[in-house]
Motif scaffolding. Structure first.
Motif, PDB file in Angstrom:
ATOM      1  N   GLU A   1       0.808  -1.225   0.000  1.00 48.91           N
ATOM      2  CA  GLU A   1       0.000   0.000   0.000  1.00 48.91           C
ATOM      3  C   GLU A   1       0.839   1.271   0.000  1.00 48.91           C
ATOM      4  O   GLU A   1       0.500   2.260  -0.663  1.00 48.91           O
ATOM      5  N   ALA A   2       1.941   1.276   0.763  1.00 52.09           N
ATOM      6  CA  ALA A   2       2.745   2.493   0.887  1.00 52.09           C
ATOM      7  C   ALA A   2       3.685   2.710  -0.293  1.00 52.09           C
ATOM      8  O   ALA A   2       4.244   3.802  -0.450  1.00 52.09           O
ATOM      9  N   GLY A   3       3.899   1.692  -1.120  1.00 48.23           N
ATOM     10  CA  GLY A   3       4.669   1.862  -2.350  1.00 48.23           C
ATOM     11  C   GLY A   3       6.157   2.100  -2.166  1.00 48.23           C
ATOM     12  O   GLY A   3       6.807   2.707  -3.034  1.00 48.23           O
ATOM     13  N   ALA A   4       6.732   1.610  -1.079  1.00 47.93           N
ATOM     14  CA  ALA A   4       8.168   1.806  -0.855  1.00 47.93           C
ATOM     15  C   ALA A   4       8.980   1.007  -1.874  1.00 47.93           C
ATOM     16  O   ALA A   4       8.658  -0.135  -2.190  1.00 47.93           O
ATOM     17  N   ARG A   5      10.046   1.609  -2.362  1.00 43.85           N
ATOM     18  CA  ARG A   5      10.965   0.934  -3.286  1.00 43.85           C
ATOM     19  C   ARG A   5      12.253   0.519  -2.592  1.00 43.85           C
ATOM     20  O   ARG A   5      13.062  -0.217  -3.161  1.00 43.85           O
ATOM     21  N   ALA A   6      12.452   1.009  -1.401  1.00 45.63           N
ATOM     22  CA  ALA A   6      13.568   0.610  -0.536  1.00 45.63           C
ATOM     23  C   ALA A   6      13.109   0.892   0.886  1.00 45.63           C
ATOM     24  O   ALA A   6      12.319   1.802   1.123  1.00 45.63           O
ATOM     25  N   ILE A   7      13.588   0.091   1.841  1.00 43.98           N
ATOM     26  CA  ILE A   7      13.197   0.243   3.237  1.00 43.98           C
ATOM     27  C   ILE A   7      14.437   0.407   4.093  1.00 43.98           C
ATOM     28  O   ILE A   7      15.425  -0.314   3.904  1.00 43.98           O
ATOM     29  N   VAL A   8      14.378   1.340   5.027  1.00 43.71           N
ATOM     30  CA  VAL A   8      15.442   1.522   6.020  1.00 43.71           C
ATOM     31  C   VAL A   8      14.918   1.023   7.356  1.00 43.71           C
ATOM     32  O   VAL A   8      13.889   1.497   7.849  1.00 43.71           O
ATOM     33  N   LEU A   9      15.624   0.060   7.951  1.00 43.80           N
ATOM     34  CA  LEU A   9      15.275  -0.487   9.258  1.00 43.80           C
ATOM     35  C   LEU A   9      16.197   0.109  10.300  1.00 43.80           C
ATOM     36  O   LEU A   9      17.426   0.055  10.166  1.00 43.80           O
ATOM     37  N   SER A  10      15.620   0.692  11.363  1.00 43.40           N
ATOM     38  CA  SER A  10      16.436   1.347  12.387  1.00 43.40           C
ATOM     39  C   SER A  10      15.778   1.230  13.745  1.00 43.40           C
ATOM     40  O   SER A  10      14.621   0.810  13.861  1.00 43.40           O
ATOM     41  N   GLY A  11      16.513   1.617  14.785  1.00 42.58           N
ATOM     42  CA  GLY A  11      15.970   1.708  16.122  1.00 42.58           C
ATOM     43  C   GLY A  11      15.652   3.152  16.452  1.00 42.58           C
ATOM     44  O   GLY A  11      16.318   4.078  15.977  1.00 42.58           O
ATOM     45  N   ALA A  12      14.630   3.367  17.262  1.00 42.34           N
ATOM     46  CA  ALA A  12      14.247   4.726  17.640  1.00 42.34           C
ATOM     47  C   ALA A  12      15.301   5.341  18.554  1.00 42.34           C
ATOM     48  O   ALA A  12      16.005   4.646  19.287  1.00 42.34           O
ATOM     49  N   GLY A  13      15.377   6.664  18.518  1.00 43.58           N
ATOM     50  CA  GLY A  13      16.321   7.370  19.363  1.00 43.58           C
ATOM     51  C   GLY A  13      17.696   7.460  18.730  1.00 43.58           C
ATOM     52  O   GLY A  13      17.901   7.072  17.583  1.00 43.58           O
ATOM     53  N   GLU A  14      18.637   7.942  19.494  1.00 44.29           N
ATOM     54  CA  GLU A  14      19.981   8.190  18.978  1.00 44.29           C
ATOM     55  C   GLU A  14      21.022   7.240  19.550  1.00 44.29           C
ATOM     56  O   GLU A  14      22.218   7.459  19.366  1.00 44.29           O
ATOM     57  N   ARG A  15      20.580   6.150  20.234  1.00 48.42           N
ATOM     58  CA  ARG A  15      21.558   5.329  20.938  1.00 48.42           C
ATOM     59  C   ARG A  15      21.686   3.900  20.438  1.00 48.42           C
ATOM     60  O   ARG A  15      22.796   3.419  20.257  1.00 48.42           O
ATOM     61  N   ASP A  16      20.570   3.193  20.221  1.00 48.16           N
ATOM     62  CA  ASP A  16      20.648   1.761  19.964  1.00 48.16           C
ATOM     63  C   ASP A  16      19.777   1.317  18.795  1.00 48.16           C
ATOM     64  O   ASP A  16      18.678   1.835  18.595  1.00 48.16           O
ATOM     65  N   PHE A  17      20.276   0.310  18.083  1.00 49.61           N
ATOM     66  CA  PHE A  17      19.485  -0.349  17.045  1.00 49.61           C
ATOM     67  C   PHE A  17      18.461  -1.257  17.716  1.00 49.61           C
ATOM     68  O   PHE A  17      17.262  -1.014  17.630  1.00 49.61           O
ATOM     69  N   SER A  18      18.914  -2.298  18.398  1.00 43.02           N
ATOM     70  CA  SER A  18      18.011  -3.159  19.159  1.00 43.02           C
ATOM     71  C   SER A  18      18.815  -4.124  20.019  1.00 43.02           C
ATOM     72  O   SER A  18      19.778  -4.735  19.555  1.00 43.02           O
ATOM     73  N   ALA A  19      18.374  -4.282  21.267  1.00 42.43           N
ATOM     74  CA  ALA A  19      18.986  -5.256  22.174  1.00 42.43           C
ATOM     75  C   ALA A  19      18.447  -6.658  21.942  1.00 42.43           C
ATOM     76  O   ALA A  19      18.818  -7.588  22.665  1.00 42.43           O
ATOM     77  N   GLY A  20      17.576  -6.835  20.947  1.00 43.87           N
ATOM     78  CA  GLY A  20      17.035  -8.148  20.647  1.00 43.87           C
ATOM     79  C   GLY A  20      15.731  -8.400  21.373  1.00 43.87           C
ATOM     80  O   GLY A  20      15.027  -7.470  21.768  1.00 43.87           O
ATOM     81  N   ALA A  21      15.407  -9.663  21.561  1.00 42.35           N
ATOM     82  CA  ALA A  21      14.148 -10.034  22.202  1.00 42.35           C
ATOM     83  C   ALA A  21      14.090  -9.490  23.621  1.00 42.35           C
ATOM     84  O   ALA A  21      15.093  -9.434  24.331  1.00 42.35           O
ATOM     85  N   ASP A  22      12.899  -9.089  24.033  1.00 42.11           N
ATOM     86  CA  ASP A  22      12.681  -8.553  25.383  1.00 42.11           C
ATOM     87  C   ASP A  22      12.692  -9.715  26.386  1.00 42.11           C
ATOM     88  O   ASP A  22      11.710 -10.455  26.520  1.00 42.11           O
ATOM     89  N   ILE A  23      13.811  -9.868  27.083  1.00 47.64           N
ATOM     90  CA  ILE A  23      14.005 -11.008  27.982  1.00 47.64           C
ATOM     91  C   ILE A  23      13.015 -10.993  29.144  1.00 47.64           C
ATOM     92  O   ILE A  23      12.691 -12.046  29.709  1.00 47.64           O
ATOM     93  N   SER A  24      12.500  -9.827  29.488  1.00 49.19           N
ATOM     94  CA  SER A  24      11.554  -9.762  30.609  1.00 49.19           C
ATOM     95  C   SER A  24      10.295 -10.583  30.343  1.00 49.19           C
ATOM     96  O   SER A  24       9.589 -10.973  31.277  1.00 49.19           O
ATOM     97  N   GLU A  25      10.010 -10.873  29.063  1.00 49.49           N
ATOM     98  CA  GLU A  25       8.838 -11.678  28.709  1.00 49.49           C
ATOM     99  C   GLU A  25       9.105 -13.183  28.743  1.00 49.49           C
ATOM    100  O   GLU A  25       8.166 -13.982  28.692  1.00 49.49           O
ATOM    101  N   PHE A  26      10.364 -13.585  28.816  1.00 50.52           N
ATOM    102  CA  PHE A  26      10.707 -14.998  28.652  1.00 50.52           C
ATOM    103  C   PHE A  26      10.047 -15.931  29.663  1.00 50.52           C
ATOM    104  O   PHE A  26       9.699 -17.065  29.300  1.00 50.52           O
ATOM    105  N   PRO A  27       9.857 -15.531  30.936  1.00 57.25           N
ATOM    106  CA  PRO A  27       9.189 -16.455  31.860  1.00 57.25           C
ATOM    107  C   PRO A  27       7.776 -16.840  31.430  1.00 57.25           C
ATOM    108  O   PRO A  27       7.233 -17.838  31.914  1.00 57.25           O
TER     109      PRO A  27
END
Length: 267
Positions: free
Chosen positions: A52-78
């Protein structure tokens, strides 16, 4: 025209403008860790951007100015990864997210700063291209947590890092800096923090101005080689052959003769 849509209660943000899609992991207070709901939302966001949005290229990033991603949220693992049965369901959502990025119709570029660990590293590995700034750090801590990494994501590491480096990453859980992964070919480039966004957007915009069918055919052919998939290779051949009857091919020839920039429509 600018289009914006939120997924997973705004934790996955998608935006498209002038052919470039932005896919943002938005959980900065937890170093952009990815919750179960966010994993489930990533395929929907990618499909919306490509469709629907018609993107021809996509940029994947993390919000803010510090981190891309620490991965899965371990707090949910239990809850979501408490045993084999729940882990299988959870990892099916992981795999669907990795697959959506890997098999997106258009190229996906990872813009990486700061922490890029675990599932965040896996998302980056599933991308077509990766550019980091010199603050970026990479690790897969699965062996230090006592769990196994999803097998399909391991294949992404093997393809993007090479056999020996993938083994080191998975067996040791040790962190690595951007310079080392640049030398290994995992990263296309490493920049200063204040130039990362501009460098990535220039690349995305360059791709977005090219003929979409041509880029799609190239991506399919590259995937077919990487995955040793004859069916995918035949699909790439069909898409490639279709370019010669496309309006974009005619436009490309006209623009070359008229010494101007072509205006491709994807048709």
């Amino acid at each position: 025209m600018k289009q914006i849509r939120d997924f997973a209660a705004g934790r996955i943000r998608a935006e498209s403008r002038d052919g470039v899609g932005l896919l943002v992991i938005d959980n900065p207070e937890r170093k952009n860790a990815v919750t179960a709901a966010m994993w489930r939302a990533i395929p929907d966001a990618v499909h919306w951007l490509c469709g629907e949005a018609g993107a021809r290229a996509i940029v994947l990033s993390g919000a803010g100015e510090r981190d891309f991603s620490a991965g899965a949220d371990i707090s949910e693992f239990p809850i979501v990864r408490k045993d084999t049965a729940t882990a299988r369901l959870y990892e099916a959502d992981n795999s669907a997210a990795f697959t959506a990025v890997r098999e997106a119709r258009v190229p996906v570029i990872a813009a990486i700063r700061g922490i890029c660990y675990g599932g965040g590293f896996g998302l980056a590995a599933a991308c077509d291209l990766r550019i980091a700034d010199d603050t970026a750090a990479f690790a897969v801590p699965a062996a230090r947590l006592g769990l196994a990494y999803p097998a399909d994501a391991v294949q992404d590491f093997a393809r993007s890092l090479g056999d020996q480096m993938a083994r080191k990453v998975l067996y040791t859980g040790a962190a690595m800096r951007a310079a080392e992964l640049l030398a290994r070919g995992f990263l296309l480039d490493v920049t200063a923090p204040d130039t990362l966004d501009d460098r990535v957007m220039l690349l995305a915009e360059t791709i977005a101005t090219n003929a979409p069918l041509s880029v799609q055919a190239s991506k399919l052919a590259l995937r077919a080689v990487a995955e040793v998939d004859d069916d995918l290779l035949r699909e790439a051949e069909v898409v490639g052959a279709s370019t010669f009857d496309s309006a974009d091919y005619a436009e490309g020839r006209r623009a070359f003769a008229e010494k101007r920039r072509p205006a491709f429509t994807g048709e």
